[in-house]
Scaffold this motif. Structure first.
Motif, PDB file in Angstrom:
ATOM      1  N   MET A 280       0.868  -0.991  -0.433  1.00 33.26           N
ATOM      2  CA  MET A 280      -0.016   0.424  -0.502  1.00 33.26           C
ATOM      3  C   MET A 280       1.151   0.540   0.370  1.00 33.26           C
ATOM      4  O   MET A 280       1.524   1.235   0.872  1.00 33.26           O
ATOM      5  CB  MET A 280      -0.992   0.061   0.874  1.00 33.26           C
ATOM      6  N   PRO A 281       0.731   1.933  -0.979  1.00 33.55           N
ATOM      7  CA  PRO A 281       1.654   2.733  -1.375  1.00 33.55           C
ATOM      8  C   PRO A 281       1.418   3.742  -0.202  1.00 33.55           C
ATOM      9  O   PRO A 281       0.180   4.488   0.038  1.00 33.55           O
ATOM     10  CB  PRO A 281       1.417   3.989  -2.610  1.00 33.55           C
ATOM     11  N   ALA A 282       2.765   4.829   0.209  1.00 31.14           N
ATOM     12  CA  ALA A 282       2.740   5.590   1.771  1.00 31.14           C
ATOM     13  C   ALA A 282       3.489   6.476   1.792  1.00 31.14           C
ATOM     14  O   ALA A 282       4.432   6.279   1.907  1.00 31.14           O
ATOM     15  CB  ALA A 282       1.616   4.882   3.270  1.00 31.14           C
ATOM     16  N   VAL A 283       3.178   7.522   2.732  1.00 33.69           N
ATOM     17  CA  VAL A 283       3.925   8.742   2.513  1.00 33.69           C
ATOM     18  C   VAL A 283       3.784   9.080   5.140  1.00 33.69           C
ATOM     19  O   VAL A 283       2.386   8.297   5.031  1.00 33.69           O
ATOM     20  CB  VAL A 283       4.588  10.004   2.431  1.00 33.69           C
ATOM     21  N   SER A 284       5.064   9.298   4.903  1.00 29.92           N
ATOM     22  CA  SER A 284       4.817   9.307   6.592  1.00 29.92           C
ATOM     23  C   SER A 284       4.717  11.190   7.457  1.00 29.92           C
ATOM     24  O   SER A 284       5.659  11.822   6.390  1.00 29.92           O
ATOM     25  CB  SER A 284       5.514   8.723   7.823  1.00 29.92           C
ATOM     26  N   LEU A 285       3.750  11.608   7.696  1.00 26.81           N
ATOM     27  CA  LEU A 285       4.043  12.943   8.604  1.00 26.81           C
ATOM     28  C   LEU A 285       5.003  13.183   9.413  1.00 26.81           C
ATOM     29  O   LEU A 285       5.631  14.331   9.812  1.00 26.81           O
ATOM     30  CB  LEU A 285       3.077  13.908   8.546  1.00 26.81           C
TER      31      LEU A 285
END
Length: 352
Positions: A280-285
């Protein structure tokens, strides 16, 4: 006309001197933004910026002048351009609102020559070079109990060896040798400016030996430390770089996925890594409170799904960011961790 770029490039040392401030040893001045006797504001010519280790105020040459002249950022930009850029057209700004720069102090003290004036100081590369040197020295250290304990802990959080290699997590196996290497290789002011060292001159990752590198275009742009195990009352779970704005974790994924695809946005880096491991493509803050509007342009092509922690703060952040993203006409939705699990990693590592 692009006025911002050339104005930001105006030599901050020259501006500081023209304003009458005395440059002390190690490029320090008495901070004009709070009351102090010992100079604590450091000028960084290599990035044309400043940082006060007393009050925390920092920024570029424009924000420095804005604070001194009591102007907003745009007005300060025009006034600096009026004073220092020969090609600047004063008619670009409000007629009669631009002033010649004068000393901001009552008596302009005698200037002290900087080491750079005599070629005695060699400026080091910018932050990515230092971060990557730190990574290399840590990866080259002999394995220790610290590394074994860290990898066992991460395996217990459900991460495969391939995932840990992909994100290039590393550990500070020998704190003293890593600190010594950096101090011998780089100037302390550069190490403090990039956030690796605190004001006392120590490497900040003393209690947080698991290091999570943040990449952009395959260069390390930020580092985050993690405790092994659970935090105590006196030690937080994570250690972010000191005084350096956080970057978006796993930002390069936006270059790999198609327009219209769902991009998951998590709070923590480990949650992001968990989703990536699940395909699941994701980024983090970094955390629910660490969002920069400049990131918004990275999200325009995607359907955004906030997948935050299962607590009041996480759900509040999801609502607030949903409202913010809607202002930019970016479609969003929120996915909630099932009851009984505190965050994304907790759920995927413990689910049946």
């Amino acid at each position: 006309m692009d006025l911002l770029t050339p104005t930001r490039a105006i030599d901050i040392v020259r501006v500081v001197r023209d304003l009458g401030y005395e440059l002390h040893e190690n490029r320090k001045i008495v901070c004009p933004f709070h009351v102090e006797k010992t100079p604590s504001l450091v000028i960084y010519p290599q990035t044309n910026s400043y940082h006060c280790f007393g009050c925390g105020k920092h920024g570029d040459v424009i924000s420095f002048y804005a604070g001194i002249a009591h102007l907003d950022y745009t007005a300060a930009m025009h006034e600096l351009a009026f004073n220092y850029l020969p090609e600047y057209n004063p008619e670009l700004y409000k007629k009669g609102h631009l002033k010649k720069i004068q000393s901001a102090v009552v008596a302009k003290p005698e200037k002290i020559a900087l080491p750079s004036d005599t070629n005695a100081y060699v400026y080091k590369p910018l932050h990515s070079d230092i971060y990557e040197a730190f990574q290399r020295v840590c990866e080259g250290q002999p394995p220790t109990d610290v590394r074994a304990e860290a990898w066992q802990y991460l395996a217990g959080r459900g991460f495969s060896e391939s995932t840990l290699r992909k994100f290039r997590l590393f550990t500070v196996n020998d704190y003293q040798s890593a600190q010594s290497f950096l101090r011998k290789t780089y100037n302390l002011l550069d190490l403090q400016e990039c956030g690796l060292f605190n004001e006392k001159g120590n490497l900040i990752f003393y209690r947080h030996p698991i290091i999570i590198p943040y990449y952009r275009k395959n260069r390390i742009v930020f580092l985050q430390g993690r405790l092994i195990g659970r935090p105590t009352d006196s030690t937080s779970r994570y250690q972010f770089l000191s005084g350096v704005p956080v970057e978006l974790f796993n930002a390069d994924v936006v270059d790999l996925i198609k327009t219209g695809q769902t991009l998951y946005v998590t709070e923590g880096a480990l949650d992001c890594m968990t989703l990536m491991q699940e395909g699941m493509p994701a980024v983090s803050l970094g955390s629910a409170t660490m969002f920069k509007r400049e990131w918004m342009k990275l999200f325009r092509r995607f359907e955004i799904c906030f997948y935050f922690d299962n607590d009041a703060a996480g759900q509040k952040a999801a609502r607030e960011y949903g409202d913010l993203f809607s202002q930019y006409r970016i479609s969003t939705r929120t996915k909630t961790v099932k009851e009984g699990y505190k965050d994304v990693n907790d759920y995927f590592s413990k689910r049946d």
